[in-house]
Design a protein around this motif. Structure first.
Motif, PDB file in Angstrom:
ATOM      1  N   VAL A 219      34.313  45.135  -9.682  1.00 20.72           N
ATOM      2  CA  VAL A 219      34.688  45.824  -8.444  1.00 20.72           C
ATOM      3  C   VAL A 219      35.718  46.914  -8.750  1.00 20.72           C
ATOM      4  O   VAL A 219      36.707  46.677  -9.441  1.00 20.72           O
ATOM      5  CB  VAL A 219      35.250  44.825  -7.419  1.00 20.72           C
ATOM      6  N   GLU A 220      35.483  48.105  -8.205  1.00 25.50           N
ATOM      7  CA  GLU A 220      36.355  49.248  -8.471  1.00 25.50           C
ATOM      8  C   GLU A 220      37.400  49.429  -7.382  1.00 25.50           C
ATOM      9  O   GLU A 220      37.337  48.810  -6.314  1.00 25.50           O
ATOM     10  CB  GLU A 220      35.507  50.520  -8.608  1.00 25.50           C
ATOM     11  N   LEU A 221      38.350  50.307  -7.669  1.00 22.91           N
ATOM     12  CA  LEU A 221      39.357  50.669  -6.679  1.00 22.91           C
ATOM     13  C   LEU A 221      38.737  51.497  -5.563  1.00 22.91           C
ATOM     14  O   LEU A 221      37.809  52.278  -5.790  1.00 22.91           O
ATOM     15  CB  LEU A 221      40.478  51.486  -7.323  1.00 22.91           C
ATOM     16  N   SER A 222      39.281  51.355  -4.373  1.00 25.16           N
ATOM     17  CA  SER A 222      38.937  52.242  -3.263  1.00 25.16           C
ATOM     18  C   SER A 222      39.709  53.551  -3.442  1.00 25.16           C
ATOM     19  O   SER A 222      40.622  53.641  -4.271  1.00 25.16           O
ATOM     20  CB  SER A 222      39.333  51.581  -1.939  1.00 25.16           C
ATOM     21  N   PRO A 223      39.386  54.596  -2.679  1.00 29.06           N
ATOM     22  CA  PRO A 223      40.199  55.816  -2.743  1.00 29.06           C
ATOM     23  C   PRO A 223      41.675  55.543  -2.470  1.00 29.06           C
ATOM     24  O   PRO A 223      42.553  56.128  -3.125  1.00 29.06           O
ATOM     25  CB  PRO A 223      39.565  56.697  -1.660  1.00 29.06           C
ATOM     26  N   THR A 224      41.955  54.656  -1.524  1.00 29.98           N
ATOM     27  CA  THR A 224      43.351  54.295  -1.248  1.00 29.98           C
ATOM     28  C   THR A 224      43.965  53.613  -2.469  1.00 29.98           C
ATOM     29  O   THR A 224      45.125  53.865  -2.818  1.00 29.98           O
ATOM     30  CB  THR A 224      43.436  53.361  -0.034  1.00 29.98           C
ATOM     31  N   GLY A 225      43.191  52.755  -3.127  1.00 32.31           N
ATOM     32  CA  GLY A 225      43.681  52.077  -4.324  1.00 32.31           C
ATOM     33  C   GLY A 225      44.036  53.052  -5.430  1.00 32.31           C
ATOM     34  O   GLY A 225      45.011  52.834  -6.172  1.00 32.31           O
ATOM     35  N   ARG A 226      43.278  54.110  -5.556  1.00 28.86           N
ATOM     36  CA  ARG A 226      43.579  55.125  -6.569  1.00 28.86           C
ATOM     37  C   ARG A 226      44.887  55.847  -6.241  1.00 28.86           C
ATOM     38  O   ARG A 226      45.693  56.142  -7.143  1.00 28.86           O
ATOM     39  CB  ARG A 226      42.419  56.119  -6.676  1.00 28.86           C
ATOM     40  N   GLU A 227      45.108  56.127  -4.975  1.00 28.33           N
ATOM     41  CA  GLU A 227      46.376  56.753  -4.578  1.00 28.33           C
ATOM     42  C   GLU A 227      47.547  55.808  -4.853  1.00 28.33           C
ATOM     43  O   GLU A 227      48.621  56.244  -5.293  1.00 28.33           O
ATOM     44  CB  GLU A 227      46.334  57.121  -3.098  1.00 28.33           C
TER      45      GLU A 227
END
Length: 259
Positions: free
Chosen positions: A44-52
């Motif tokens: 499972v990858e990071l969400s866009p919020t997770g990347r921020e």
């Protein structure tokens, strides 16, 4: 084993918000039994919020950055990371943002707790689809309950003790560990010798935000006694606010059926 004896500071960071975190929140809101997880848990990858959030963590770890006005830099000497994609992505983004050339050590003992047959189920789904397991878990308690094919918190504590022994064998003084909320809670359990009831109550009332930072420091005890660990920062998210990243609180315990 009560924690590494050579390391003086542990920086514990939870991964940023993942796509599965978002899917779990949507499933809970919809009253669904199952979570539409986009991949196997390890992938499972990071969400866009997770990347921020990972970028904000990187700014926090950059040389010269302060945890607080009075605190020292949190820049690590070494990094250990869970093999799960969301933790590795968080680490890579944070290192790139901080401009740190460290090579993370990936260790499978830092992986998230395995949920077995309860994987990808909401708390409602556990009660509806596996009522016997929900009852057994309620009876045994969260720390010792092991779902078929999964792990208990006590199981994870065993691998935490093992990995901390290897962290201790390094020459690093400040070690960053990027992993998962239950694993971080259990690192504190081992290092600070927290009682089971206190550990679980804290996890219940103070859920760990994504990309939150906890810092443990080793302090010298009386002459001849083993140095002790103490938490100087717990579930801190000021770096997210400071760098305009959202604060998200998603429990990694989707099988949690306790009050």
């Amino acid at each position: 084993m009560t924690g590494p004896s050579g390391v003086r500071r542990l920086i514990l960071a939870r991964h940023g918000e993942s796509e599965a975190n978002r899917a779990a929140a949507e499933a809970d809101a919809a009253g669904a039994d199952r979570i539409a997880v986009p991949a196997r848990d390890a992938d499972v990858e990071l969400s866009p919020t997770g990347r921020e959030q990972a970028e904000a963590l990187g700014h926090h770890l950059a040389p010269g950055e302060k945890a607080t006005e009075a605190d020292a830099s949190l820049t690590p000497d070494a990094i250990w990371v869970s093999p799960y994609v969301r933790a590795r992505q968080t680490t890579r983004i944070a290192l790139d943002t901080a401009g740190l050339g460290l090579t993370p050590r990936v260790d499978e003992r830092l992986r998230d707790r395995e949920l077995g047959i309860l994987d990808a189920l909401t708390g409602r789904g556990v009660r509806n689809l596996h009522p016997d397991e929900a009852e057994r878990r309620q009876y045994l308690g969260k720390f010792y309950y092991r779902a078929p094919g999964g792990e208990s918190w006590a199981d994870v504590a065993l691998r935490v003790r093992s990995v901390l022994a290897d962290v201790d064998a390094t020459d690093a003084q400040t070690v960053l560990i990027v992993c998962h909320d239950a694993v971080i809670s259990l690192i504190r359990y081992v290092c600070e010798r927290i009682e089971e009831a206190d550990l679980l109550e804290d996890a219940r009332v103070n859920p760990m935000p994504n990309a939150a930072v906890t810092v443990l420091e080793r302090v010298d005890a009386a002459t001849g006694a083993e140095p002790e660990w103490r938490a100087v920062l717990v579930n801190d998210v000021t770096h997210l606010d400071r760098h305009d990243a959202a604060v998200t609180r998603h429990s990694g315990e989707s099988d949690d059926t306790t009050p």
